[in-house]
Write a protein that holds these residues in place. Structure first.
Motif, mmCIF file in Angstrom:
data_model
loop_
_atom_site.group_PDB
_atom_site.id
_atom_site.type_symbol
_atom_site.label_atom_id
_atom_site.label_comp_id
_atom_site.label_asym_id
_atom_site.label_seq_id
_atom_site.Cartn_x
_atom_site.Cartn_y
_atom_site.Cartn_z
ATOM 1 N N LEU A 1 7.322 -3.075 -5.841
ATOM 2 C CA LEU A 1 7.509 -1.697 -5.890
ATOM 3 C C LEU A 1 8.847 -1.298 -6.590
ATOM 4 O O LEU A 1 9.875 -1.846 -6.071
ATOM 5 N N GLU B 1 8.770 3.565 -5.692
ATOM 6 C CA GLU B 1 7.565 4.341 -4.972
ATOM 7 C C GLU B 1 6.932 3.610 -3.785
ATOM 8 O O GLU B 1 7.239 2.465 -3.700
ATOM 9 N N ASP B 2 6.198 4.317 -2.981
ATOM 10 C CA ASP B 2 5.742 3.475 -1.777
ATOM 11 C C ASP B 2 4.170 3.723 -1.840
ATOM 12 O O ASP B 2 3.699 4.556 -2.463
ATOM 13 N N ILE B 3 3.421 2.698 -1.370
ATOM 14 C CA ILE B 3 1.920 2.924 -1.536
ATOM 15 C C ILE B 3 1.510 2.230 -0.089
ATOM 16 O O ILE B 3 2.413 1.838 0.903
ATOM 17 N N SER C 1 3.957 0.801 -15.869
ATOM 18 C CA SER C 1 3.449 2.101 -15.010
ATOM 19 C C SER C 1 1.878 1.846 -14.915
ATOM 20 O O SER C 1 1.329 1.396 -15.584
ATOM 21 N N LYS D 1 -1.699 3.510 -12.230
ATOM 22 C CA LYS D 1 -2.101 4.473 -11.601
ATOM 23 C C LYS D 1 -2.507 4.022 -10.383
ATOM 24 O O LYS D 1 -3.158 3.152 -9.945
ATOM 25 N N ASN D 2 -2.077 4.837 -9.255
ATOM 26 C CA ASN D 2 -2.419 4.872 -7.692
ATOM 27 C C ASN D 2 -3.692 5.825 -7.590
ATOM 28 O O ASN D 2 -3.320 7.034 -7.499
ATOM 29 N N GLN E 1 -3.521 7.948 -4.278
ATOM 30 C CA GLN E 1 -2.783 8.963 -4.128
ATOM 31 C C GLN E 1 -2.724 9.916 -5.353
ATOM 32 O O GLN E 1 -1.992 10.923 -5.078
ATOM 33 N N THR F 1 -1.216 9.368 -8.106
ATOM 34 C CA THR F 1 0.046 9.199 -8.753
ATOM 35 C C THR F 1 0.312 8.145 -9.709
ATOM 36 O O THR F 1 -0.636 7.239 -9.776
ATOM 37 N N ILE G 1 2.711 5.028 -10.633
ATOM 38 C CA ILE G 1 4.153 4.542 -10.261
ATOM 39 C C ILE G 1 4.298 3.346 -10.874
ATOM 40 O O ILE G 1 3.885 2.696 -11.804
ATOM 41 N N GLU G 2 5.857 3.033 -10.855
ATOM 42 C CA GLU G 2 6.496 1.922 -11.449
ATOM 43 C C GLU G 2 6.731 0.834 -10.540
ATOM 44 O O GLU G 2 6.826 0.696 -9.666
ATOM 45 N N VAL G 3 6.042 -0.462 -11.250
ATOM 46 C CA VAL G 3 6.040 -1.578 -10.506
ATOM 47 C C VAL G 3 6.619 -2.955 -11.389
ATOM 48 O O VAL G 3 6.647 -2.574 -12.658
#
Length: 82
Positions: A29, A32-34, A52, A54-55, A58, A60, A62-64
């Motif tokens: 991560l 961001e947090d998941i 990038s 998609k969660n 949530q 959102t 997020i960048e991983v």
């Protein structure tokens, strides 16, 4: 590709994702947090490096950083840096 976050090392920001193929992918991560159980989606089957994603749970983006794919279950603790 889709997957579900199944194990999270919150101290290191490392996540094991069980993919729709039944394999594990490891992501880091980048801020961001998941949560465990979150439904995740990304474009390529086996990306490596920064992405990038998609969660879907949530709602959102997020960048991983994709670290690895097709990780055996027996190697998850090592891959999550426990």
């Amino acid at each position: 590709m889709r997957g579900r976050a199944v194990h999270i090392n919150h101290q290191r920001g490392m996540v094991a994702v069980l993919t729709e193929d039944g394999d594990y992918s490891i992501i880091e991560l980048l801020g961001e947090d998941i949560d465990e159980g979150d439904d995740l989606k990304w474009n390529e089957s086996f990306p490596l490096g920064g992405e990038s994603i998609k969660n879907l749970t949530q709602g959102t983006v997020i960048e991983v950083y994709f670290q690895n794919h097709s990780v055996p279950k027996t190697q998850l603790r090592q891959q999550l840096l426990y």
